[in-house]
Design a protein around this motif. Structure first.
Motif, PDB file in Angstrom:
ATOM      1  N   VAL A  45      13.561   9.325  -8.718  1.00  0.00           N
ATOM      2  CA  VAL A  45      13.418   8.713  -7.404  1.00  0.00           C
ATOM      3  C   VAL A  45      12.872   9.766  -6.451  1.00  0.00           C
ATOM      4  O   VAL A  45      13.394  10.878  -6.378  1.00  0.00           O
ATOM      5  CB  VAL A  45      14.774   8.173  -6.884  1.00  0.00           C
ATOM      6  N   ILE A  46      11.784   9.444  -5.731  1.00  0.00           N
ATOM      7  CA  ILE A  46      11.164  10.397  -4.809  1.00  0.00           C
ATOM      8  C   ILE A  46      10.813   9.705  -3.499  1.00  0.00           C
ATOM      9  O   ILE A  46      10.863   8.481  -3.382  1.00  0.00           O
ATOM     10  CB  ILE A  46       9.886  11.037  -5.407  1.00  0.00           C
ATOM     11  N   THR A  47      10.442  10.517  -2.521  1.00  0.00           N
ATOM     12  CA  THR A  47       9.982   9.997  -1.236  1.00  0.00           C
ATOM     13  C   THR A  47       8.500   9.674  -1.322  1.00  0.00           C
ATOM     14  O   THR A  47       7.698  10.507  -1.747  1.00  0.00           O
ATOM     15  CB  THR A  47      10.195  11.039  -0.121  1.00  0.00           C
ATOM     16  N   GLY A  48       8.142   8.490  -0.894  1.00  0.00           N
ATOM     17  CA  GLY A  48       6.740   8.126  -0.737  1.00  0.00           C
ATOM     18  C   GLY A  48       6.473   7.824   0.729  1.00  0.00           C
ATOM     19  O   GLY A  48       7.405   7.634   1.515  1.00  0.00           O
ATOM     20  N   LEU A  49       5.198   7.791   1.096  1.00  0.00           N
ATOM     21  CA  LEU A  49       4.826   7.463   2.468  1.00  0.00           C
ATOM     22  C   LEU A  49       3.941   6.233   2.448  1.00  0.00           C
ATOM     23  O   LEU A  49       2.969   6.168   1.683  1.00  0.00           O
ATOM     24  CB  LEU A  49       4.091   8.631   3.121  1.00  0.00           C
ATOM     25  N   ILE A  50       4.274   5.250   3.280  1.00  0.00           N
ATOM     26  CA  ILE A  50       3.480   4.008   3.302  1.00  0.00           C
ATOM     27  C   ILE A  50       2.115   4.294   3.911  1.00  0.00           C
ATOM     28  O   ILE A  50       2.001   4.716   5.070  1.00  0.00           O
ATOM     29  CB  ILE A  50       4.199   2.902   4.099  1.00  0.00           C
ATOM     30  N   HIS A  51       1.077   4.066   3.114  1.00  0.00           N
ATOM     31  CA  HIS A  51      -0.295   4.261   3.576  1.00  0.00           C
ATOM     32  C   HIS A  51      -0.837   2.976   4.190  1.00  0.00           C
ATOM     33  O   HIS A  51      -1.488   2.993   5.235  1.00  0.00           O
ATOM     34  CB  HIS A  51      -1.160   4.706   2.392  1.00  0.00           C
ATOM     35  N   SER A  52      -0.565   1.856   3.541  1.00  0.00           N
ATOM     36  CA  SER A  52      -1.060   0.563   4.040  1.00  0.00           C
ATOM     37  C   SER A  52      -0.197  -0.564   3.483  1.00  0.00           C
ATOM     38  O   SER A  52       0.493  -0.393   2.469  1.00  0.00           O
ATOM     39  CB  SER A  52      -2.525   0.362   3.640  1.00  0.00           C
ATOM     40  N   ILE A  53      -0.238  -1.705   4.165  1.00  0.00           N
ATOM     41  CA  ILE A  53       0.540  -2.889   3.781  1.00  0.00           C
ATOM     42  C   ILE A  53      -0.430  -4.050   3.557  1.00  0.00           C
ATOM     43  O   ILE A  53      -1.352  -4.259   4.351  1.00  0.00           O
ATOM     44  CB  ILE A  53       1.562  -3.259   4.890  1.00  0.00           C
ATOM     45  N   HIS A  54      -0.214  -4.795   2.464  1.00  0.00           N
ATOM     46  CA  HIS A  54      -1.112  -5.914   2.156  1.00  0.00           C
ATOM     47  C   HIS A  54      -0.375  -6.927   1.292  1.00  0.00           C
ATOM     48  O   HIS A  54       0.837  -6.787   1.049  1.00  0.00           O
ATOM     49  CB  HIS A  54      -2.374  -5.404   1.441  1.00  0.00           C
ATOM     50  N   GLU A  55      -1.093  -7.938   0.828  1.00  0.00           N
ATOM     51  CA  GLU A  55      -0.469  -8.992   0.012  1.00  0.00           C
ATOM     52  C   GLU A  55      -1.089  -9.091  -1.372  1.00  0.00           C
ATOM     53  O   GLU A  55      -0.982 -10.110  -2.043  1.00  0.00           O
ATOM     54  CB  GLU A  55      -0.586 -10.341   0.733  1.00  0.00           C
ATOM     55  N   ASN A  56      -1.740  -7.997  -1.812  1.00  0.00           N
ATOM     56  CA  ASN A  56      -2.460  -8.001  -3.085  1.00  0.00           C
ATOM     57  C   ASN A  56      -1.685  -7.248  -4.164  1.00  0.00           C
ATOM     58  O   ASN A  56      -1.594  -6.012  -4.099  1.00  0.00           O
ATOM     59  CB  ASN A  56      -3.841  -7.366  -2.920  1.00  0.00           C
ATOM     60  N   PRO A  57      -1.143  -7.928  -5.154  1.00  0.00           N
ATOM     61  CA  PRO A  57      -0.419  -7.239  -6.224  1.00  0.00           C
ATOM     62  C   PRO A  57      -1.392  -6.435  -7.088  1.00  0.00           C
ATOM     63  O   PRO A  57      -2.573  -6.782  -7.205  1.00  0.00           O
ATOM     64  CB  PRO A  57       0.219  -8.377  -7.024  1.00  0.00           C
ATOM     65  N   PRO A  58      -0.936  -5.355  -7.692  1.00  0.00           N
ATOM     66  CA  PRO A  58      -1.813  -4.572  -8.577  1.00  0.00           C
ATOM     67  C   PRO A  58      -2.166  -5.386  -9.820  1.00  0.00           C
ATOM     68  O   PRO A  58      -1.376  -6.198 -10.298  1.00  0.00           O
ATOM     69  CB  PRO A  58      -0.972  -3.339  -8.927  1.00  0.00           C
ATOM     70  N   THR A  59      -3.364  -5.140 -10.353  1.00  0.00           N
ATOM     71  CA  THR A  59      -3.836  -5.909 -11.510  1.00  0.00           C
ATOM     72  C   THR A  59      -3.548  -5.211 -12.840  1.00  0.00           C
ATOM     73  O   THR A  59      -3.489  -5.862 -13.876  1.00  0.00           O
ATOM     74  CB  THR A  59      -5.352  -6.147 -11.389  1.00  0.00           C
ATOM     75  N   LYS A  60      -3.338  -3.888 -12.803  1.00  0.00           N
ATOM     76  CA  LYS A  60      -3.195  -3.141 -14.058  1.00  0.00           C
ATOM     77  C   LYS A  60      -1.745  -2.874 -14.451  1.00  0.00           C
ATOM     78  O   LYS A  60      -1.470  -2.393 -15.549  1.00  0.00           O
ATOM     79  CB  LYS A  60      -3.950  -1.809 -13.971  1.00  0.00           C
ATOM     80  N   TYR A  61      -0.806  -3.141 -13.558  1.00  0.00           N
ATOM     81  CA  TYR A  61       0.602  -2.914 -13.869  1.00  0.00           C
ATOM     82  C   TYR A  61       1.448  -3.795 -12.961  1.00  0.00           C
ATOM     83  O   TYR A  61       0.970  -4.303 -11.940  1.00  0.00           O
ATOM     84  CB  TYR A  61       0.985  -1.438 -13.689  1.00  0.00           C
ATOM     85  N   GLU A  62       2.687  -3.971 -13.371  1.00  0.00           N
ATOM     86  CA  GLU A  62       3.599  -4.760 -12.554  1.00  0.00           C
ATOM     87  C   GLU A  62       4.250  -3.845 -11.520  1.00  0.00           C
ATOM     88  O   GLU A  62       4.804  -2.796 -11.846  1.00  0.00           O
ATOM     89  CB  GLU A  62       4.683  -5.396 -13.429  1.00  0.00           C
TER      90      GLU A  62
END
Length: 824
Positions: A45-62
């Protein structure tokens, strides 16, 4: 209900953003620039930083779900994110590496893997190995162990098989624990209970406590403290109150138990609060006023102005006036300095004018202090005032500014502005120019000895140029004298490493109660030891570099990896005892000058003496207060320090700078010697500078004597153009590292071959650098030159693509490849 996804920056050297799903319950909490906890890999578990918000799920992984949102408000704003992206693209690194450099480490939470006992399993002790049994015994009492703790218990034996054995038998489990290194500073304060907030109640209280004299003393001390604060019943620090009454802890606890005092915990800022003094109204001289008028006029049509002002011309007062104007317009100012050594003097000058409006940010601060400075700029609920001026070293360009009005880059020529390792290898001056553009503000670069590239840009229209050629108070420039070492050695007049000219000058200065600075750009006692019989020289076992002798530690040390070893009594190659020291560093100068001037108070300022946090301030303060007569130092003492009583500067060995194998050697030699010379002669006195050299007729020495920067520039620019070096080309240095020399040779040759397919004639190398092995890894370098700046972005893409192709080859997967754009 909408389903949102967020693209996350993780503080790792990975060239990608990672898409996570937002739990519906957190839809209202997510925002660009906020930190979140995410699972990265199987369990970490690590800290991430939100770069952008959208409604598009990734296509190559869940997409995995984010685990939680850390911040109530963004800790990184939109301009910062754009700035991070520019640094990542320009300096050929990942945005995760930029995040790692930009945020204080305490803001990057991560999990630590712990080993715990499985509560559902009955342990079969007979089936355990000795190491497994030892770990289980400790876990039965300690509940959890880190991998490091387990290794310590097993005395650094291979711990992994033992842990895997316990996991396989299901006796132990692994769990992740979030580690937050930031600890707020908590203090206990006490106040008088409201029941006693009147004269009658206080009189009755004293009567009640007449048999407890220690408690009465505490009450009197409490009222005494509050009287000073003009708040009769306010909170006071418990440690301060206790310090006023001897053996008071039990008595104070008794007052709290009787509800006479109320005790509360308060979070206290680590940022020191400074009140503005009323400074003497410094009137700028006509030259400074003219320079300010010119700077403002040039800012009308130019975003970048270079102030070329000779040493002691009063550039700092010009910076202060410009900062005052920015603050009066309700804006922020960033004041960049190359070295922490400069900050104590500049801090004092700025705080006399701006008081608590000055925030200081550099690496000598603890991580907790850096977090609080950072937080003061973004937290709307912060109890301390938001600073309007940030004063700091190169990392302060990453601070969360929202309303920058001006950026000052003092001593813009300094190499300390360049980050070397680790990535991102950015140059704070160049990055600050981009930062100013993002904030639509102006940037002033200042130097007595500008870098060739900066002066070229100013001379030929990319930047504007303002000259300031008079010292403040019309003090004359120091008189430069040359001590010919060749003649002094031949005539046998040298006193150790000191020419008779320098020794006599030091004596005269000390007789007049004046101070002396001695500059030697090499720390340690002696650069190396050498066997007089066979020529053996001790080398670092991990790097291809000679070890430096440090007398105080009585050890040989590597300045690259930190390896240290005792000084040999006999030569390991031939068993001879005839081992001598060769060369000299600041430590040896400090020792030997004391022999010639035993009554002088001597101090040394180099990397070894300034490791502790307050060491810079202490050394500079002692010298300012004239507790020190002679200050010996490396290039730290060349950088803009202002001392009133220094009449003499001695440069011990000019040649080791002039003869360094680098195309910038002459430029840097001129800069360092001119800068250190500028420390001599202030407050109406002409200073004296003595430069010891074997090459008194060297052109650079003559330029220093004549104070002729323009002539240096003209000579250097011809050489740079002739041999295609900056500012006429852009350089990218590619460094390859591997533990096997033959694999490194093959990988570097393959990369050079791929690059030459399109850039024949502009690829230098691969070659081994002067230090060809560091920390047990061999190093090879390729230098790429690009004449046309417009092709630079395309060239970088090709370099990255070719590097990836090399790394994909089976034999080269373990080869490390790094990039240094605009190397120094």
């Amino acid at each position: 209900m909408q389903t949102f996804f967020v693209d996350i920056v993780v503080p790792l050297p990975l060239n990608a953003l990672y898409t996570y799903r937002v739990p519906v319950a957190l839809n209202e909490e997510v925002a660009a620039g906020k930190r979140v906890l995410v699972q990265f890999g199987p369990k970490k578990v690590i800290t991430g930083l939100i770069h952008s918000i959208h409604e598009n799920p990734p296509t190559k992984y869940e997409a995995k779900y984010i685990l939680s949102v850390i911040d109530d408000f963004p800790c990184v704003n939109a301009k910062q994110l754009k700035f991070w992206e520019w640094i990542a693209n320009y300096y050929m690194c990942s945005i995760g590496e930029v995040m790692n450099a930009a945020l204080p480490s305490g803001m990057k939470l991560s999990s630590e893997t712990n080993i715990v006992l499985n509560p559902d399993i009955e342990i079969d002790y007979a089936n355990l190995s000795n190491n497994e049994f030892l770990l289980v015994q400790v876990l039965e009492h300690k509940t959890k162990l880190t991998y490091k703790e387990a290794a310590d218990i097993l005395e650094n034996k291979s711990v992994l098989p033992s842990i895997q054995g316990l996991l396989k038998k299901e006796i132990a489990l692994l769990e992740e624990e979030i580690i937050n290194s930031y600890k707020p500073k908590i203090i206990n304060q006490v106040s008088l209970s409201p029941d006693f907030h009147n004269d009658f109640a206080i009189e009755a209280l004293f009567e009640r406590l007449k048999r407890a004299p220690k408690q009465i003393e505490i009450l009197l001390a409490y009222f005494q403290l509050n009287k000073k604060e003009n708040n009769f019943y306010g909170y006071v620090d418990r440690p301060l109150l206790s310090s006023m009454v001897e053996s008071s802890s039990a008595a104070l606890n008794s007052l709290i138990e009787k509800n006479i005092f109320i005790q509360q915990e308060f979070r206290q800022s680590r940022i020191k609060d400074f009140h503005t003094e009323t400074p003497a109204n410094k009137t700028l001289n006509e030259h400074q006023q003219t320079a300010i008028a010119e700077i403002k006029a040039k800012f009308e049509d130019n975003d970048v102005v270079l102030l070329h002002g000779i040493t002691s011309s009063g550039k700092t007062e010009i910076y202060i006036k410009l900062i005052e104007e920015a603050i009066s317009d309700g804006k922020q100012a960033l004041y960049l300095l190359p070295e922490i050594a400069l900050t104590s003097q500049i801090i004092n000058r700025l705080r006399k004018v701006f008081g608590r409006n000055v925030g200081v940010y550099h690496s000598k601060f603890s991580d907790n202090e850096r977090i609080e400075i950072y937080d003061s700029l973004i937290n709307p609920n912060q109890t301390i005032a938001k600073p309007s001026v940030i004063l700091g070293a190169r990392s302060s360009i990453f601070m969360p500014f929202d309303n920058l009005g001006i950026i000052i880059v003092d001593e813009e020529h300094e190499t300390s502005f360049k980050q070397f390792d680790p990535s991102p290898r950015y140059h704070a001056r160049d990055a600050a120019i981009v930062l100013a553009k993002l904030h639509n503000t102006k940037i002033l670069l200042g130097s007595a000895t500008p870098s060739i590239e900066t002066y070229y840009n100013a001379k030929y229209g990319k930047f504007a140029l303002v000259e300031l050629n008079k010292r403040f108070g019309d003090v004359e420039l120091p008189k430069i004298n040359i001590a010919d070492l060749k003649d002094a050695y031949q005539s046998k007049k040298m006193k150790s490493h000191f020419s008779p000219v320098l020794v006599d000058a030091i004596g005269r200065a000390l007789d007049k109660k004046e101070q002396v600075i001695l500059f030697q750009n090499r720390r340690g006692f002696s650069p190396h030891l050498e066997c007089n019989t066979c020529g053996w020289i001790p080398m670092c076992k991990y790097c291809n570099v000679t070890l430096t002798y440090h007398k105080k530690a009585n050890a040989l040390k590597c300045h690259y990896c930190g390896y240290a070893t005792p000084v040999p009594v006999i030569c390991p190659a031939c068993n001879s005892t005839d081992i001598r020291f060769s060369g000299f560093g600041t430590e040896k100068i400090e020792e030997e000058i004391a022999i010639f001037f035993p009554d002088a108070k001597i101090s040394r300022m180099d990397h070894d003496t300034t490791r502790k946090r307050n060491a810079y301030d202490r050394i500079i303060s002692d010298f300012e207060q004239r507790k020190v007569d002679i200050l010996v130092g490396t290039q730290m003492i060349t950088k803009g320090l202002d001392f009133d009583n220094v009449s003499l500067v001695g440069v011990l060995n000019a040649d080791n700078m002039l003869l360094f194998p680098d195309f910038r050697a002459h430029e840097r030699s001129y800069q360092m010697m001119t800068q250190v010379s500028g420390r001599a002669g202030r407050k109406g006195k002409q200073g004296n500078v003595i430069i010891q050299t074997f090459t008194p007729n060297h052109p650079i020495i003559q330029h220093i004597i004549d104070s002729s920067y323009s002539q240096l520039f003209e000579n250097e620019i011809v050489e740079r153009q002739k041999f295609s070096y900056p500012p006429f080309t852009r350089l990218i240095k590619i460094s390859l590292r591997h533990k096997e020399e033959h694999i490194l040779d093959k990988a570097s040759n393959e990369l050079a071959r791929l690059l030459r397919q399109k850039h024949s004639g502009y690829i230098l190398g691969p070659e081994y650098p002067v230090v060809s092995r560091i920390k047990n890894l061999f190093v090879k370098e390729i230098m790429v030159k690009e004449v046309h700046a417009k092709n630079l972005a395309e060239l970088k893409k090709e370099i990255l693509a070719h590097s990836d192709n090399v790394k994909l080859q089976k034999d080269f997967k373990q080869v490390s490849i790094s990039f240094n754009v605009d190397p120094l």
